[in-house]
Design an enzyme around this catalytic site. Structure first.
Site, PDB file in Angstrom:
ATOM      1  N   LYS A  10      97.760 -93.972 -34.532  1.00 14.52           N
ATOM      2  CA  LYS A  10      98.128 -94.740 -33.331  1.00 14.52           C
ATOM      3  C   LYS A  10      97.248 -95.992 -33.156  1.00 14.52           C
ATOM      4  O   LYS A  10      96.203 -96.115 -33.808  1.00 14.52           O
ATOM      5  CB  LYS A  10      98.019 -93.819 -32.119  1.00 14.52           C
ATOM      6  CG  LYS A  10      99.034 -92.673 -32.133  1.00 14.52           C
ATOM      7  CD  LYS A  10      98.983 -91.893 -30.827  1.00 14.52           C
ATOM      8  CE  LYS A  10     100.002 -90.770 -30.831  1.00 14.52           C
ATOM      9  NZ  LYS A  10     100.036 -90.071 -29.530  1.00 14.52           N
ATOM     10  N   TYR A  50     110.072 -91.905 -28.564  1.00 15.48           N
ATOM     11  CA  TYR A  50     109.572 -90.926 -27.592  1.00 15.48           C
ATOM     12  C   TYR A  50     110.623 -90.582 -26.530  1.00 15.48           C
ATOM     13  O   TYR A  50     110.260 -90.121 -25.448  1.00 15.48           O
ATOM     14  CB  TYR A  50     108.304 -91.454 -26.921  1.00 15.48           C
ATOM     15  CG  TYR A  50     107.041 -91.281 -27.749  1.00 15.48           C
ATOM     16  CD1 TYR A  50     106.624 -90.020 -28.164  1.00 15.48           C
ATOM     17  CD2 TYR A  50     106.249 -92.373 -28.094  1.00 15.48           C
ATOM     18  CE1 TYR A  50     105.465 -89.848 -28.910  1.00 15.48           C
ATOM     19  CE2 TYR A  50     105.081 -92.211 -28.836  1.00 15.48           C
ATOM     20  CZ  TYR A  50     104.700 -90.936 -29.229  1.00 15.48           C
ATOM     21  OH  TYR A  50     103.541 -90.759 -29.958  1.00 15.48           O
ATOM     22  N   ASN A 113      95.152 -90.741 -28.333  1.00 10.65           N
ATOM     23  CA  ASN A 113      94.697 -89.531 -29.045  1.00 10.65           C
ATOM     24  C   ASN A 113      94.807 -89.669 -30.566  1.00 10.65           C
ATOM     25  O   ASN A 113      94.940 -88.682 -31.276  1.00 10.65           O
ATOM     26  CB  ASN A 113      95.422 -88.289 -28.513  1.00 10.65           C
ATOM     27  CG  ASN A 113      96.921 -88.332 -28.743  1.00 10.65           C
ATOM     28  OD1 ASN A 113      97.457 -89.324 -29.231  1.00 10.65           O
ATOM     29  ND2 ASN A 113      97.600 -87.251 -28.421  1.00 10.65           N
TER      30      ASN A 113
HETATM   31  P1  CMP Z   1     102.080 -87.268 -29.239  1.00  5.01           P
HETATM   32  O1  CMP Z   1     101.768 -86.103 -30.090  1.00  5.01           O
HETATM   33  O2  CMP Z   1     102.282 -88.582 -29.872  1.00  5.01           O
HETATM   34  O3  CMP Z   1     103.371 -86.921 -28.360  1.00  5.01           O
HETATM   35  C1  CMP Z   1     103.609 -87.445 -27.080  1.00  5.01           C
HETATM   36  C2  CMP Z   1     102.440 -88.216 -26.576  1.00  5.01           C
HETATM   37  O4  CMP Z   1     102.409 -88.390 -25.168  1.00  5.01           O
HETATM   38  C3  CMP Z   1     101.157 -87.420 -26.842  1.00  5.01           C
HETATM   39  O5  CMP Z   1     100.866 -87.414 -28.202  1.00  5.01           O
HETATM   40  C4  CMP Z   1     100.171 -88.157 -25.978  1.00  5.01           C
HETATM   41  O6  CMP Z   1      99.699 -89.344 -26.567  1.00  5.01           O
HETATM   42  C5  CMP Z   1     101.059 -88.508 -24.787  1.00  5.01           C
HETATM   43  N1  CMP Z   1     100.835 -87.582 -23.684  1.00  5.01           N
HETATM   44  C6  CMP Z   1     101.105 -86.291 -23.626  1.00  5.01           C
HETATM   45  N2  CMP Z   1     100.755 -85.780 -22.435  1.00  5.01           N
HETATM   46  C7  CMP Z   1     100.248 -86.788 -21.738  1.00  5.01           C
HETATM   47  C8  CMP Z   1      99.709 -86.906 -20.440  1.00  5.01           C
HETATM   48  N3  CMP Z   1      99.628 -85.860 -19.615  1.00  5.01           N
HETATM   49  N4  CMP Z   1      99.283 -88.109 -20.044  1.00  5.01           N
HETATM   50  C9  CMP Z   1      99.391 -89.181 -20.876  1.00  5.01           C
HETATM   51  N5  CMP Z   1      99.887 -89.133 -22.121  1.00  5.01           N
HETATM   52  C10 CMP Z   1     100.305 -87.951 -22.550  1.00  5.01           C
END
Ligand code: CMP
Length: 139
Positions: A10, A50, A113
């Protein structure tokens, strides 16, 4: 069973120059890199990718984050690659991720993340062709 999964390094991790370390870790853990490219995603692409999260309160912020800088898109292959990659990434929230997982090492928050990975075979069947044509996947 030999499987493929989509990994995304990312924008936060690319910006901090962790992309090379993350790719090296994939090779060390026995994944084969079958496709690889760096892209700046459009808002439409990130929203479509997404779409499953579009009703979630964090959707707008997540999309803005994902278009905020280049990402590295990777198709990884290994036995049980989807689960193996999810284990290697660790929990979504880096603060809760096991020691030595990619998100514990390189993530900074639940949104920033560091890496994404397909969460099921069905998701991988959507996510891999979302970014790669069949001719771009080698081997
Ligand atoms: P990813 O595995 O890419 O899938 C969906 C993404 O949404 C996740 O990683 C995080 O980066 C984001 N995400 C999930 N939960 C939250 C949250 N509570 N607040 C902000 N971002 C989130």
């Amino acid at each position: 069973m030999l499987e493929q999964t989509l990994a995304i390094v990312k924008p936060d991790a690319v910006r901090k120059k962790y992309a090379g370390s993350i790719l090296a870790r994939y090779e060390k853990e026995g994944f084969r890199v079958r496709a690889l490219k760096m892209r700046l995603l459009s808002k439409t692409e990130a929203e479509g990718f997404y779409a499953v999260h579009r009703e979630r309160p964090f959707f707008g912020s997540l999309v803005n984050f994902m278009v905020g800088g280049p990402v590295v898109l990777v198709v990884l292959e290994k036995d049980n690659a989807i689960l193996a990659h999810r284990k290697l990434m660790g929990a979504t929230d880096p603060a809760k991720a096991d020691k030595d997982t990619l998100r514990a090492l390189y993530g900074e928050s639940i949104e920033s993340n560091a890496v994404h990975g397909s969460d099921s075979p069905e998701t991988a069947r959507f996510e891999i062709p979302y970014f790669f044509s069949t001719t771009e996947i080698i081997g």
